[in-house]
Motif scaffolding. Structure first.
Motif, PDB file in Angstrom:
ATOM      1  N   MET A  77      16.962 -95.738  89.459  1.00  0.00           N
ATOM      2  CA  MET A  77      17.609 -96.359  88.307  1.00  0.00           C
ATOM      3  C   MET A  77      16.584 -97.099  87.458  1.00  0.00           C
ATOM      4  SD  MET A  77      21.243 -97.856  89.743  1.00  0.00           S
ATOM      5  CE  MET A  77      20.494 -99.211  90.638  1.00  0.00           C
ATOM      6  N   GLN A 107      18.266 -92.320  86.491  1.00  0.00           N
ATOM      7  CA  GLN A 107      19.214 -92.707  85.454  1.00  0.00           C
ATOM      8  C   GLN A 107      18.769 -93.991  84.781  1.00  0.00           C
ATOM      9  OE1 GLN A 107      23.302 -92.658  86.614  1.00  0.00           O
ATOM     10  NE2 GLN A 107      24.014 -93.643  84.742  1.00  0.00           N
ATOM     11  N   LEU A 110      21.055 -98.519  82.221  1.00  0.00           N
ATOM     12  CA  LEU A 110      21.986 -99.334  83.009  1.00  0.00           C
ATOM     13  C   LEU A 110      21.647-100.799  82.750  1.00  0.00           C
ATOM     14  CD1 LEU A 110      21.724 -97.266  86.290  1.00  0.00           C
ATOM     15  CD2 LEU A 110      23.664 -97.296  84.720  1.00  0.00           C
ATOM     16  N   LEU A 124      26.504-100.180  86.240  1.00  0.00           N
ATOM     17  CA  LEU A 124      25.449-100.699  87.101  1.00  0.00           C
ATOM     18  C   LEU A 124      26.041-101.401  88.313  1.00  0.00           C
ATOM     19  CD1 LEU A 124      22.535-101.437  87.812  1.00  0.00           C
ATOM     20  CD2 LEU A 124      22.736-103.388  86.246  1.00  0.00           C
ATOM     21  N   LEU A 127      27.373 -98.909  90.824  1.00  0.00           N
ATOM     22  CA  LEU A 127      26.301 -98.237  91.564  1.00  0.00           C
ATOM     23  C   LEU A 127      25.694 -99.160  92.611  1.00  0.00           C
ATOM     24  CD1 LEU A 127      24.539 -96.295  88.664  1.00  0.00           C
ATOM     25  CD2 LEU A 127      25.785 -95.294  90.574  1.00  0.00           C
ATOM     26  N   CYS A 133      21.260 -95.943  95.712  1.00  0.00           N
ATOM     27  CA  CYS A 133      19.989 -96.034  95.003  1.00  0.00           C
ATOM     28  C   CYS A 133      18.830 -96.081  95.992  1.00  0.00           C
ATOM     29  CB  CYS A 133      19.974 -97.285  94.132  1.00  0.00           C
ATOM     30  SG  CYS A 133      18.507 -97.409  93.110  1.00  0.00           S
ATOM     31  N   ILE A 136      14.206 -98.614  92.030  1.00  0.00           N
ATOM     32  CA  ILE A 136      14.660 -99.222  90.777  1.00  0.00           C
ATOM     33  C   ILE A 136      13.458 -99.674  89.960  1.00  0.00           C
ATOM     34  CG2 ILE A 136      15.962-101.136  89.740  1.00  0.00           C
ATOM     35  CD1 ILE A 136      17.630-101.227  92.343  1.00  0.00           C
TER      36      ILE A 136
END
Length: 206
Positions: A77, A107, A110, A124, A127, A133, A136
């Motif tokens: 993310m 992705q 977010l 967000l 998730l 996840c 990040i």
């Protein structure tokens, strides 16, 4: 007794109404003009034809789906930014040795605050609640958001502002932290990804 044609209505004998034989149908069709054959077939067999076509399409879709379906098995993310090089997902997939039906998804977009009509902030939080996840990229605000979101969160964030990792993933200037979330405990992938990051750091991967 052969069926009589009356306009668009075909009347069979009682025996034929119970069970149409292939020989009987072929004999009946052989005595009709081409137009009447088409009309007869459509009148009596349109649902069979439609069902066959649908079955064929379902088989084709099933084969295509089986050949092309890709399940995301590793997920990254980018929080509070739209900027990332999405092509790096394929690089990660290849490095981790995934097969053609297993993929990596990154992705972006977010946000820690719901600043868009699409409800990105809500997305967000969903998730993060699902802990779906593996890594990040975020800014200072995103880092604080994650730390406040999880009371038991202890994984340290790495400042990658001056790291080749930052350039490799095409992140913007504000996105300076990387977190190895490891929420899903995929040890095989995690070890390979950590090795990849080390090779990015030392310049082996550019």
């Amino acid at each position: 007794m052969e069926g009589n044609v009356m306009g668009n209505t075909y009347n069979d004998s009682e025996a034929e109404s119970v069970r149409k034989t292939l020989a009987g149908e072929k004999n009946k069709l052989s005595q009709m003009t081409f137009d009447k054959r088409i009309d007869y077939i459509f009148t009596y067999y349109k649902f069979h034809i439609i069902g066959t076509i649908l079955l064929i399409l379902a088989v084709i879709w099933g084969v295509h789906h089986a050949m092309t379906y890709v399940k995301d098995a590793y997920f990254g993310m980018v929080i509070n930014s739209e900027t990332v090089d999405y092509d790096r997902a394929e690089d990660i997939r290849e490095y981790l040795g995934m097969d053609k039906h297993t993929g990596v998804r990154i992705q972006a977009g977010l946000y820690t605050e719901d600043t868009t009509s699409a409800g990105a902030g809500t997305k967000l939080s969903l998730l993060l609640n699902a802990r779906e996840c593996d890594f990040i990229f975020t800014d200072e605000a995103g880092l604080e958001y994650i730390r406040s979101f999880f009371d038991d969160y202890t994984t340290p964030a790495e400042n990658i502002a001056d790291s080749p990792i930052h350039e490799y993933f095409g992140l913007d200037d504000n996105t300076v932290y990387m977190i190895r979330a490891d929420f899903l405990g995929r040890e095989d992938y995690n070890q390979a990804f950590d090795k990849m990051l080390a090779e990015i750091e030392n310049g082996t991967i550019k």
